[in-house]
Design a protein around this motif. Structure first.
Motif, PDB file in Angstrom:
ATOM      1  N   LEU A  29       0.834  -1.205   0.000  1.00 47.02           N
ATOM      2  CA  LEU A  29       0.000   0.000   0.000  1.00 47.02           C
ATOM      3  C   LEU A  29       0.866   1.252   0.000  1.00 47.02           C
ATOM      4  CD1 LEU A  29      -2.839  -0.975   2.515  1.00 47.02           C
ATOM      5  CD2 LEU A  29      -3.032  -0.704   0.044  1.00 47.02           C
ATOM      6  N   THR A  30       1.960   1.243   0.758  1.00 49.49           N
ATOM      7  CA  THR A  30       2.827   2.408   0.811  1.00 49.49           C
ATOM      8  C   THR A  30       3.453   2.679  -0.554  1.00 49.49           C
ATOM      9  OG1 THR A  30       3.342   1.954   3.125  1.00 49.49           O
ATOM     10  CG2 THR A  30       4.835   3.433   1.960  1.00 49.49           C
ATOM     11  N   SER A  31       3.756   1.619  -1.296  1.00 45.94           N
ATOM     12  CA  SER A  31       4.358   1.811  -2.622  1.00 45.94           C
ATOM     13  C   SER A  31       3.406   2.473  -3.603  1.00 45.94           C
ATOM     14  CB  SER A  31       4.819   0.466  -3.181  1.00 45.94           C
ATOM     15  OG  SER A  31       3.706  -0.358  -3.504  1.00 45.94           O
ATOM     16  N   ALA A  32       2.112   2.535  -3.275  1.00 45.14           N
ATOM     17  CA  ALA A  32       1.121   3.156  -4.155  1.00 45.14           C
ATOM     18  C   ALA A  32       0.619   4.484  -3.609  1.00 45.14           C
ATOM     19  CB  ALA A  32      -0.055   2.207  -4.367  1.00 45.14           C
ATOM     20  N   ILE A  59       3.365  11.195  -1.377  1.00 47.65           N
ATOM     21  CA  ILE A  59       4.078  11.695  -0.207  1.00 47.65           C
ATOM     22  C   ILE A  59       3.154  12.489   0.698  1.00 47.65           C
ATOM     23  CG2 ILE A  59       4.830  13.784  -1.421  1.00 47.65           C
ATOM     24  CD1 ILE A  59       6.823  11.772   1.217  1.00 47.65           C
ATOM     25  N   GLU A  60       2.158  13.155   0.107  1.00 50.39           N
ATOM     26  CA  GLU A  60       1.191  13.899   0.923  1.00 50.39           C
ATOM     27  C   GLU A  60       0.368  12.953   1.780  1.00 50.39           C
ATOM     28  OE1 GLU A  60       1.470  14.178  -2.335  1.00 50.39           O
ATOM     29  OE2 GLU A  60       2.401  16.180  -2.573  1.00 50.39           O
ATOM     30  N   ASP A  61       0.015  11.816   1.225  1.00 53.41           N
ATOM     31  CA  ASP A  61      -0.749  10.817   1.972  1.00 53.41           C
ATOM     32  C   ASP A  61       0.043  10.307   3.162  1.00 53.41           C
ATOM     33  OD1 ASP A  61      -2.979   9.348   2.505  1.00 53.41           O
ATOM     34  OD2 ASP A  61      -2.601   7.805   1.013  1.00 53.41           O
ATOM     35  N   LEU A  62       1.328  10.093   2.981  1.00 51.62           N
ATOM     36  CA  LEU A  62       2.176   9.628   4.078  1.00 51.62           C
ATOM     37  C   LEU A  62       2.354  10.702   5.140  1.00 51.62           C
ATOM     38  CD1 LEU A  62       4.915   7.750   2.030  1.00 51.62           C
ATOM     39  CD2 LEU A  62       3.248   6.709   3.566  1.00 51.62           C
ATOM     40  N   ASN A  63       2.489  11.942   4.709  1.00 52.56           N
ATOM     41  CA  ASN A  63       2.659  13.035   5.680  1.00 52.56           C
ATOM     42  C   ASN A  63       1.428  13.224   6.553  1.00 52.56           C
ATOM     43  OD1 ASN A  63       5.241  13.575   4.752  1.00 52.56           O
ATOM     44  ND2 ASN A  63       4.550  15.114   3.262  1.00 52.56           N
ATOM     45  N   LYS A  64       0.270  12.813   6.050  1.00 54.38           N
ATOM     46  CA  LYS A  64      -0.958  12.901   6.840  1.00 54.38           C
ATOM     47  C   LYS A  64      -1.084  11.761   7.845  1.00 54.38           C
ATOM     48  CE  LYS A  64      -3.642  15.229   3.204  1.00 54.38           C
ATOM     49  NZ  LYS A  64      -4.790  15.100   2.253  1.00 54.38           N
ATOM     50  N   GLY A  65      -0.190  10.793   7.780  1.00 56.26           N
ATOM     51  CA  GLY A  65      -0.229   9.664   8.711  1.00 56.26           C
ATOM     52  C   GLY A  65      -1.126   8.529   8.275  1.00 56.26           C
ATOM     53  N   ASN A  66      -1.505   8.512   7.010  1.00 52.41           N
ATOM     54  CA  ASN A  66      -2.356   7.430   6.509  1.00 52.41           C
ATOM     55  C   ASN A  66      -1.457   6.257   6.119  1.00 52.41           C
ATOM     56  OD1 ASN A  66      -4.392   5.855   5.460  1.00 52.41           O
ATOM     57  ND2 ASN A  66      -4.560   7.014   3.550  1.00 52.41           N
ATOM     58  N   TYR A  67      -1.169   5.382   7.083  1.00 51.19           N
ATOM     59  CA  TYR A  67      -0.256   4.271   6.844  1.00 51.19           C
ATOM     60  C   TYR A  67      -0.981   2.959   6.545  1.00 51.19           C
ATOM     61  CZ  TYR A  67       2.941   7.536   9.121  1.00 51.19           C
ATOM     62  OH  TYR A  67       3.667   8.643   9.459  1.00 51.19           O
ATOM     63  N   TRP A  69      -4.048   7.063  -5.748  1.00 49.94           N
ATOM     64  CA  TRP A  69      -3.204   5.929  -6.138  1.00 49.94           C
ATOM     65  C   TRP A  69      -2.079   6.415  -7.047  1.00 49.94           C
ATOM     66  CZ3 TRP A  69      -3.676   1.043  -4.205  1.00 49.94           C
ATOM     67  CH2 TRP A  69      -4.843   0.768  -3.478  1.00 49.94           C
ATOM     68  N   MET A  70      -0.830   6.149  -6.616  1.00 49.16           N
ATOM     69  CA  MET A  70       0.361   6.560  -7.370  1.00 49.16           C
ATOM     70  C   MET A  70       1.190   5.331  -7.768  1.00 49.16           C
ATOM     71  SD  MET A  70       0.335   9.968  -7.378  1.00 49.16           S
ATOM     72  CE  MET A  70       2.035  10.474  -7.580  1.00 49.16           C
ATOM     73  N   LEU A  71       0.513   4.269  -8.119  1.00 48.87           N
ATOM     74  CA  LEU A  71       1.197   3.003  -8.376  1.00 48.87           C
ATOM     75  C   LEU A  71       2.166   3.120  -9.550  1.00 48.87           C
ATOM     76  CD1 LEU A  71       1.295   0.017  -7.457  1.00 48.87           C
ATOM     77  CD2 LEU A  71      -0.379  -0.469  -9.237  1.00 48.87           C
ATOM     78  N   ILE A  72       1.662   3.524 -10.705  1.00 50.40           N
ATOM     79  CA  ILE A  72       2.514   3.616 -11.897  1.00 50.40           C
ATOM     80  C   ILE A  72       3.561   4.706 -11.717  1.00 50.40           C
ATOM     81  CG2 ILE A  72       2.521   4.104 -14.375  1.00 50.40           C
ATOM     82  CD1 ILE A  72      -0.276   2.917 -14.533  1.00 50.40           C
ATOM     83  N   GLN A  79      19.236  12.172   4.482  1.00 49.96           N
ATOM     84  CA  GLN A  79      19.644  12.529   5.840  1.00 49.96           C
ATOM     85  C   GLN A  79      18.484  13.084   6.644  1.00 49.96           C
ATOM     86  OE1 GLN A  79      22.879  15.297   5.962  1.00 49.96           O
ATOM     87  NE2 GLN A  79      23.121  15.190   8.191  1.00 49.96           N
ATOM     88  N   TRP A  80      17.617  13.851   5.994  1.00 49.33           N
ATOM     89  CA  TRP A  80      16.523  14.496   6.708  1.00 49.33           C
ATOM     90  C   TRP A  80      15.156  13.957   6.304  1.00 49.33           C
ATOM     91  CZ3 TRP A  80      19.045  16.869  10.288  1.00 49.33           C
ATOM     92  CH2 TRP A  80      20.268  17.473  10.023  1.00 49.33           C
ATOM     93  N   LEU A  81      15.051  13.404   5.152  1.00 49.30           N
ATOM     94  CA  LEU A  81      13.745  12.953   4.655  1.00 49.30           C
ATOM     95  C   LEU A  81      13.929  11.663   3.874  1.00 49.30           C
ATOM     96  CD1 LEU A  81      10.697  13.612   4.270  1.00 49.30           C
ATOM     97  CD2 LEU A  81      11.340  14.751   2.127  1.00 49.30           C
ATOM     98  N   ALA A  82      13.025  10.723   4.102  1.00 44.62           N
ATOM     99  CA  ALA A  82      13.042   9.450   3.379  1.00 44.62           C
ATOM    100  C   ALA A  82      11.780   9.342   2.531  1.00 44.62           C
ATOM    101  CB  ALA A  82      13.132   8.277   4.350  1.00 44.62           C
ATOM    102  N   SER A  83      11.945   9.033   1.275  1.00 47.03           N
ATOM    103  CA  SER A  83      10.800   8.845   0.381  1.00 47.03           C
ATOM    104  C   SER A  83      10.333   7.403   0.519  1.00 47.03           C
ATOM    105  CB  SER A  83      11.199   9.165  -1.065  1.00 47.03           C
ATOM    106  OG  SER A  83      11.626  10.492  -1.199  1.00 47.03           O
ATOM    107  N   TRP A  84       9.487   7.182   1.529  1.00 45.24           N
ATOM    108  CA  TRP A  84       9.101   5.819   1.849  1.00 45.24           C
ATOM    109  C   TRP A  84       8.287   5.172   0.748  1.00 45.24           C
ATOM    110  CZ3 TRP A  84      11.817   3.581   5.283  1.00 45.24           C
ATOM    111  CH2 TRP A  84      12.334   4.302   6.376  1.00 45.24           C
ATOM    112  N   GLN A  85       7.585   5.957  -0.048  1.00 43.03           N
ATOM    113  CA  GLN A  85       6.831   5.356  -1.142  1.00 43.03           C
ATOM    114  C   GLN A  85       7.775   4.785  -2.197  1.00 43.03           C
ATOM    115  OE1 GLN A  85       7.316   8.498  -0.684  1.00 43.03           O
ATOM    116  NE2 GLN A  85       7.471   9.646  -2.595  1.00 43.03           N
ATOM    117  N   LEU A  86       8.922   5.440  -2.419  1.00 42.94           N
ATOM    118  CA  LEU A  86       9.894   4.922  -3.378  1.00 42.94           C
ATOM    119  C   LEU A  86      10.656   3.735  -2.793  1.00 42.94           C
ATOM    120  CD1 LEU A  86      11.356   8.200  -4.942  1.00 42.94           C
ATOM    121  CD2 LEU A  86       9.427   6.807  -5.708  1.00 42.94           C
TER     122      LEU A  86
END
Length: 283
Positions: A37-40, A43-51, A58-61, A242-249
């Motif tokens: 789910l995180t891979s799709a 970054i805004e969705d993750l920053n809102k805490g929707n884990y 959906w940002m799958l492609i 160092q300061w930010l991780a792109s967890w979706q990537l």
């Protein structure tokens, strides 16, 4: 000695087993579901805490294409292939020859040699970090694919020899003796008799070693440091800033990294299961 089949257990045990099985399966799959789910997500969705909820967008492609566009993911995967395939071929080949010698030749110190192969598997690999790193530097292998290829080949050959020796020892000696009476050379006995008979074991062992080497993370950090030779496991760690991780990537990269071992297992599933159960029954 062996667990009793669930069909022979009491009704209460069968009901408890059937109720616990889907719960355990879901609990085991939850981290994988979260990564998928995180891979799709955006970054805004993750920053809102929707884990754990469904992605708002959906940002799958986009995520899976961006991981190859903005990171050296293709290089990481190519490096993993360059490291893994030679390791599997060489370690399995050496182990099959060593297993044949230890199983079918009455050589001196055979048990001692076999004990050395077995004992090497019980050494915690972390204590080898400094001497192995120093050795690769002295030999000029550090930060090259050869450092990981040579180390993994040496380290995996012990386990492979233990695996193959036990399979070859179960083969009837009469086959080998009959071939020798006919004047067949030892190399042809190995090539035309031993190898075809242990082919399921070779397939099972190849899948296991491929998975072990492909998923290695520790030695990928110790023996290489540049992106040009870094395998995919260490490459995913390098995606964290160092300061930010792109967890979706990172999640998309993790799914991509897991695909080759999973695909190999399903392609070799029939041979893998046959190799693991070879000699398990009598008759």
């Amino acid at each position: 000695m062996f667990p009793r089949p669930i069909e022979k257990a009491s009704t209460a045990h069968q009901v408890a087993y059937k109720a616990a099985l889907p719960v355990a399966l879901i609990a085991w799959l939850l981290p994988l579901i979260a990564v998928m789910l995180t891979s799709a997500r955006s970054i805004e969705d993750l920053n809102k805490g929707n884990y754990w909820g469904l992605p708002e967008k959906w940002m799958l492609i986009e995520n899976y294409s961006e991981i190859f566009r903005v990171t050296p993911m293709a290089t990481y995967m190519l490096n993993s292939i360059i490291i893994t395939l030679p390791t599997v071929v060489v370690s399995v080949a050496f182990a099959t020859m060593a297993g044949f010698a230890l199983a079918k030749y009455n050589i001196r110190f055979r048990i001692l040699l076999f004990a050395i192969f077995v004992g090497g598997n019980f050494i915690p690999f972390q204590i080898l970090m400094i001497p192995v790193r120093t050795l690769t530097i002295d030999l000029g292998f550090y930060d090259t694919p050869w450092a990981l290829i040579v180390f993994h080949t040496a380290f995996q050959t012990g386990f492979c020899t233990l695996f193959m020796r036990n399979f070859i020892a179960a083969l009837p000696n009469e086959l080998i003796e009959a071939a020798r009476v006919e004047g067949v050379s030892e190399w042809k006995i190995f090539r035309h008799i031993i190898v075809p008979l242990v082919r399921p074991a070779l397939a099972a062992l190849s899948v296991l070693i491929f998975t072990f080497v492909w998923n290695d993370y520790f030695w990928s950090l110790v023996l290489v440091q540049s992106d040009e030779v870094r395998p995919i496991t260490a490459g995913l760690n390098a995606l964290k800033g160092q300061w930010l991780a792109s967890w979706q990537l990172i999640s998309a990269g993790s799914i991509i990294a897991a695909l080759p071992p999973v695909a190999l297992f399903f392609l070799m599933q029939r041979h893998f299961i046959a190799g693991l159960t070879l000699g398990a029954t009598k008759g």
